[in-house]
Design an enzyme around this catalytic site. Sequence first.
Site, PDB file in Angstrom:
ATOM      1  N   CYS A 135       0.836  -1.201   0.000  1.00  9.51           N
ATOM      2  CA  CYS A 135       0.000   0.000   0.000  1.00  9.51           C
ATOM      3  C   CYS A 135       0.872   1.254   0.000  1.00  9.51           C
ATOM      4  CB  CYS A 135      -0.931  -0.010   1.217  1.00  9.51           C
ATOM      5  SG  CYS A 135      -2.004   1.444   1.277  1.00  9.51           S
ATOM      6  N   CYS A 138      -0.473   4.147   2.045  1.00 11.61           N
ATOM      7  CA  CYS A 138      -0.280   4.019   3.498  1.00 11.61           C
ATOM      8  C   CYS A 138       1.171   4.302   3.893  1.00 11.61           C
ATOM      9  CB  CYS A 138      -0.621   2.614   3.976  1.00 11.61           C
ATOM     10  SG  CYS A 138      -2.067   1.881   3.224  1.00 11.61           S
ATOM     11  N   ASP A 139       2.126   3.842   3.084  1.00  7.97           N
ATOM     12  CA  ASP A 139       3.514   3.791   3.543  1.00  7.97           C
ATOM     13  C   ASP A 139       4.499   4.716   2.831  1.00  7.97           C
ATOM     14  OD1 ASP A 139       2.768   1.885   5.369  1.00  7.97           O
ATOM     15  OD2 ASP A 139       3.228   0.192   4.053  1.00  7.97           O
TER      16      ASP A 139
END
Length: 314
Positions: A135, A138-139
Site C-alpha cells: 500500500c 499508506c507507507d
Amino acid sequence: MEIKEFDTIILGGGPAGFSAGIYAARGAVSTAILDVNVMGGQPSNYLELENYPGFKRVDGMELMEQFEQHADMFGVEKFDMIEIVDIDLVSEPKVIKTKEIEFRAKSVILATGAKSMKLGVPGEKEFVGRGVSYCAVCDASFYKDKVVAVVGGGNSAVEEAMYLTKFASKVYLIHRRDELRADKLIQNRAFKTEKLEFIWDSVVEEIQGTDLVNNLVVRNVKTGEVKNLAVNGIFPYIGITPNVDYVKGQLEQDSRGFILTDETMQTSVKGVFAVGDVRNTPLRQVITAAADGAVGAVYAIKYVDSLAPVSAVK
Ligand code: NAP
C-alpha cells in the site's frame, strides 16, 4: 447468541456491496452489509479516480464515503470489523455466524472483493512492514528521499510508482515484459515522470536485507543476467486474488478462485449472488462493481419475493 434476520445480507462494504445495498433497501427488502474490515473496500486506498462517471476526479475514500451515506439514506444496517466463524450458504435461510451474532438471510450477496497477490519470493514474508509494502498510500511517507521499487505493469503498479516519486528520491518500476498493461493515458504520464526508471523484462528473485530491506536480486528473463538493486523498499502490485476463504467449496469457482455467476449474478447456489471483483468478470473497476451490485440486488429481491409471494390485491 443473538439472532438477526434480514431478507438480504451483503458480505463486503465496497462499491459492489454498497450499490447492492442501495438497490436492495430501496427495493423494500430488509438489508444488512457485513464487513470483516472497516467499510469502503479497495477504492478507499485509491488516490484518485478519474473514470467514475459524473466525478471528473475524486479521491477513492471520498467516493466510498458517498456510497456509504447513500446506503445509509435507505436504511441499510451495517456491521463492520466482524469476525466470521461459519457460513452456510446452502441452507434455507442462509446462516452467517460471527462470535456474537448469528445472522440469517433469505438471500446473500457476496461482494467481498479481492486482495493483493504476493510475489512468493524469499524475503517477501519476512520483510513485510520492514521494506515490503502492498500500500503506497499508506507507507509512501516512510520512504522520503529513499530508493524504492514497484513490481508490476498494470494500472496499480504504474499509478503507485508515480505517487511514490513524490516521496522517494528514485523509483524503479520492475516489469516482467517490455510493455506495460496499464491504460495508455496512465502510461504516457508515467513515461514523463521524473525519478521513475523502468526495468524491463525482469523479475525479482529475492528480497534481502538485515533489519530492513536493502537489496533486490533481479533477473532479466530475456538475457538471464542477475543483478543486485539497492533499494530501501519494494511495493509488489502484481494483481489481485479473490477474498473467498469462507466459500469452502459451497459455490462453483474458476481455477483462480473467482466465483462463477450467470448474467443475473446468480451463483451455483440459489439465493446466493456474487458481485464485483470477487466474481469471474472481465473488468474490475468501481463502475463495473457498482453495476454488478445493482443487478445482483434486483435479482436477490426477485428471489426473496419468490419465497414469499406478495398476496394479490383483491
Ligand atoms: P493487473 O491489471 O492484473 O496487472 C498486474 C500486473 O502484474 C501485470 O502487469 C502483470 O504482468 C504483473 N504480474 C502478474 N503476476 C506477476 C508475477 N508473479 N511477477 C511479476 N509480475 C507479475 O492488476 P492491477 O494493476 O492490480 O489492476 C487490477 C484491476 O484494477 C485492473 O482491472 C485495473 O484496471 C484496475 N485498476 C484501475 C485503476 C484506475 O482506473 N485508476 C487503478 C488501479 C487498478 P503482465 O502484464 O505480464 O501480465
